[in-house]
Structures are given as structure tokens and as C-alpha cells.
Design a protein around this motif. Structure first.
Motif, PDB file in Angstrom:
ATOM      1  N   ASP A  16      -2.686   4.856   5.644  1.00 24.58           N
ATOM      2  CA  ASP A  16      -2.093   5.434   7.012  1.00 24.58           C
ATOM      3  C   ASP A  16      -2.047   7.013   7.062  1.00 24.58           C
ATOM      4  OD1 ASP A  16      -1.881   2.760   7.852  1.00 24.58           O
ATOM      5  OD2 ASP A  16       0.249   2.756   7.236  1.00 24.58           O
ATOM      6  N   GLN A  17      -1.714   7.925   5.951  1.00 24.81           N
ATOM      7  CA  GLN A  17      -1.312   9.172   5.799  1.00 24.81           C
ATOM      8  C   GLN A  17      -2.676   9.715   5.842  1.00 24.81           C
ATOM      9  OE1 GLN A  17       1.725  10.723   5.941  1.00 24.81           O
ATOM     10  NE2 GLN A  17       2.307   8.526   6.591  1.00 24.81           N
ATOM     11  N   THR A  18      -3.629   9.276   5.278  1.00 28.03           N
ATOM     12  CA  THR A  18      -5.009  10.147   5.140  1.00 28.03           C
ATOM     13  C   THR A  18      -6.183   9.488   5.921  1.00 28.03           C
ATOM     14  OG1 THR A  18      -5.840   8.581   3.195  1.00 28.03           O
ATOM     15  CG2 THR A  18      -4.115  10.501   2.490  1.00 28.03           C
ATOM     16  N   GLY A  19      -6.002   8.436   6.140  1.00 28.12           N
ATOM     17  CA  GLY A  19      -7.183   7.661   6.921  1.00 28.12           C
ATOM     18  C   GLY A  19      -8.406   7.588   6.052  1.00 28.12           C
ATOM     19  N   GLU A  20      -8.032   7.653   4.746  1.00 29.25           N
ATOM     20  CA  GLU A  20      -9.490   7.523   3.725  1.00 29.25           C
ATOM     21  C   GLU A  20      -9.572   6.014   3.518  1.00 29.25           C
ATOM     22  OE1 GLU A  20      -9.351   9.926   0.149  1.00 29.25           O
ATOM     23  OE2 GLU A  20      -8.125  11.528   1.142  1.00 29.25           O
ATOM     24  N   ALA A  21     -10.678   5.674   3.756  1.00 30.07           N
ATOM     25  CA  ALA A  21     -11.259   4.181   3.629  1.00 30.07           C
ATOM     26  C   ALA A  21     -10.935   3.638   2.174  1.00 30.07           C
ATOM     27  CB  ALA A  21     -12.693   4.011   4.260  1.00 30.07           C
ATOM     28  N   ARG A  22     -10.939   4.373   1.268  1.00 29.48           N
ATOM     29  CA  ARG A  22     -10.964   4.098  -0.123  1.00 29.48           C
ATOM     30  C   ARG A  22      -9.563   3.237  -0.268  1.00 29.48           C
ATOM     31  NH1 ARG A  22      -9.238   8.783  -4.065  1.00 29.48           N
ATOM     32  NH2 ARG A  22      -8.361  10.035  -2.772  1.00 29.48           N
ATOM     33  N   PHE A  23      -8.550   3.686   0.442  1.00 29.35           N
ATOM     34  CA  PHE A  23      -7.248   3.143   0.149  1.00 29.35           C
ATOM     35  C   PHE A  23      -7.120   1.879   0.809  1.00 29.35           C
ATOM     36  CE2 PHE A  23      -6.251   7.944  -0.154  1.00 29.35           C
ATOM     37  CZ  PHE A  23      -5.916   7.890  -1.675  1.00 29.35           C
ATOM     38  N   LEU A  24      -7.524   1.640   1.921  1.00 30.22           N
ATOM     39  CA  LEU A  24      -7.907   0.454   2.848  1.00 30.22           C
ATOM     40  C   LEU A  24      -8.658  -0.665   1.991  1.00 30.22           C
ATOM     41  CD1 LEU A  24      -6.662  -0.999   5.055  1.00 30.22           C
ATOM     42  CD2 LEU A  24      -8.879  -0.290   6.477  1.00 30.22           C
ATOM     43  N   ASP A  25      -9.661  -0.007   1.401  1.00 31.72           N
ATOM     44  CA  ASP A  25     -10.645  -1.015   0.584  1.00 31.72           C
ATOM     45  C   ASP A  25      -9.824  -1.515  -0.708  1.00 31.72           C
ATOM     46  OD1 ASP A  25     -13.265  -2.293  -0.187  1.00 31.72           O
ATOM     47  OD2 ASP A  25     -13.200  -0.576  -1.834  1.00 31.72           O
ATOM     48  N   ALA A  26      -9.093  -0.652  -1.173  1.00 27.86           N
ATOM     49  CA  ALA A  26      -8.175  -1.010  -2.487  1.00 27.86           C
ATOM     50  C   ALA A  26      -7.271  -2.058  -1.840  1.00 27.86           C
ATOM     51  CB  ALA A  26      -7.581   0.310  -3.068  1.00 27.86           C
ATOM     52  N   ALA A  27      -6.518  -1.737  -0.883  1.00 30.00           N
ATOM     53  CA  ALA A  27      -5.665  -2.599  -0.563  1.00 30.00           C
ATOM     54  C   ALA A  27      -6.123  -4.010  -0.215  1.00 30.00           C
ATOM     55  CB  ALA A  27      -4.715  -2.089   0.856  1.00 30.00           C
ATOM     56  N   ASP A  28      -7.204  -4.157   0.501  1.00 26.22           N
ATOM     57  CA  ASP A  28      -7.992  -5.364   1.040  1.00 26.22           C
ATOM     58  C   ASP A  28      -8.418  -6.234  -0.285  1.00 26.22           C
ATOM     59  OD1 ASP A  28      -9.100  -7.010   2.930  1.00 26.22           O
ATOM     60  OD2 ASP A  28     -11.157  -6.233   2.319  1.00 26.22           O
TER      61      ASP A  28
END
Length: 193
Positions: free
Chosen positions: A15-27
Motif C-alpha cells: 500500500d505504501q510503495t505500490g511495489e508488486a513484489r510485496f503483493l506477490d509475497a503476501a499472495d
């Protein structure tokens, strides 16, 4: 439990960075959580001490993830976790299977993990969830905590730390503890606010 905590952190980073790698890790973390559940919404594989009510915080994390990704499997899993947890509630808003040591006296911070998790589920739950039932159970718990504190006033004269919550609660929201759990007090305050 820890995977769910980290999942919330990755979502915050996304949410803070918009970096897809964090969403991928969460997924990926969400997928791991789902793979360690049974059909009833209990965590039964690769888990410390089996199914516990406080793991409803994982429903919160999965609802948050579903909100970012639209992953219906996360929503369904979160609903099953919530349903199982609500099935652990007694008529006074106290939850079975919350303790790591004494089933009749879980630590206040584990009780509060359950209540905070359900409060977030209530905030995020889709239309299919029993939000009225969750809200009613949370209100019962809040009233019980307040009543238990009033009832314990006699201990305050003997032990000045006792205006805080006791270290554990039993199924009737009673405790004879003469000690308190700082994290439980902080989490309970968060829940009550």
C-alpha cells in the motif's frame, strides 16, 4: 499465526510503495495459509498446538489480501476461519480453544487477539458473513470485560497493579490472577476503543 502477521506487513508495504513484489509475497503467504487449513477453517498442518480461536486474525489478513487481489479463495478461507471461530464462542462472548497452556484460563493477550481479529473481520466481511452475530458476540465480550473489571475493584486495594486486566480469563470472564499481561492490556484497550 506469524505468517498472517507478516502478510499484513507485506500488504502495508504494498500500500505504501505500490511495489508488486510485496503483493506477490503476501499472495504466496495467503496460499500457504489456505494450504494449512482443513475444510472447517481450522489450521491443522504445520501449526503450533493445533486449531486456536485467536487465529481468526488470519481471517482478517486473508480478507485484506482478497480486497487487494480479488482472490475468491482467500475470501472463502477467511469465511471458514470466521465461522469456526464463532462456533467456539460461549453465550458470554468467551472463546474456547484460545489457550496455549490452560484451556480454562487463556492469557489475556490471546483472548484479545481473538477479539481484535473478529473486530477487523467485522469491518471487512462481505455480505455472506454473519456480521450481526459477530457484532453481538463482540458486544458481549466488551460488556463482560468491563463488568469483570468492576467486579475486581476489591483487589485494587491489595495490589495497585490490578486496575489492569488480569493475566488470564476463564469462561465466565472471571479471574483470581494477581498478575497482569501488558500486551493483553494494550490489545484489550485497542479492542474496547
Amino acid at each position: 499465526f506469524n505468517t498472517g502477521q507478516v502478510l499484513l506487513g507485506w500488504l502495508s508495504l504494498y500500500d505504501q510503495t505500490g511495489e508488486a513484489r510485496f503483493l506477490d509475497a503476501a499472495d504466496r503467504a495467503g496460499g500457504r495459509l489456505i494450504n494449512n487449513m482443513d475444510g472447517q477453517g481450522r489450521f491443522v498442518r504445520n501449526v503450533y498446538q493445533g486449531p486456536r480461536s485467536y487465529k481468526v486474525r488470519l481471517a482478517w489478513a486473508l480478507f485484506e489480501l482478497a480486497g487487494r487481489t480479488g482472490n475468491a479463495a482467500c475470501t472463502r478461507a477467511a469465511e471458514r476461519i470466521t465461522d469456526w471461530t464463532m462456533g467456539q464462542a460461549n453465550a458470554k462472548g468467551w472463546y474456547n480453544n484460545t489457550s496455549l497452556s490452560d484451556p480454562a484460563a487463556p492469557w489475556t493477550h490471546l483472548v484479545s487477539y481473538t477479539l481484535v481479529g473478529l473486530a477487523h473481520v467485522l469491518r471487512l466481511a462481505p455480505a455472506g458473513c454473519d456480521t450481526q452475530g459477530i457484532a453481538a458476540a463482540l458486544e458481549k465480550a466488551a460488556r463482560a470485560i468491563a463488568f469483570a473489571q468492576e467486579e475486581r475493584q476489591y483487589l485494587w486495594k491489595e495490589n495497585p497493579v490490578m486496575p489492569l486486566q488480569p493475566g488470564t480469563y476463564g469462561p465466565s470472564w472471571r479471574s483470581r490472577d494477581m498478575w497482569s499481561c501488558l500486551t493483553g492490556n494494550a490489545q484489550s484497550a485497542f479492542f474496547l476503543y
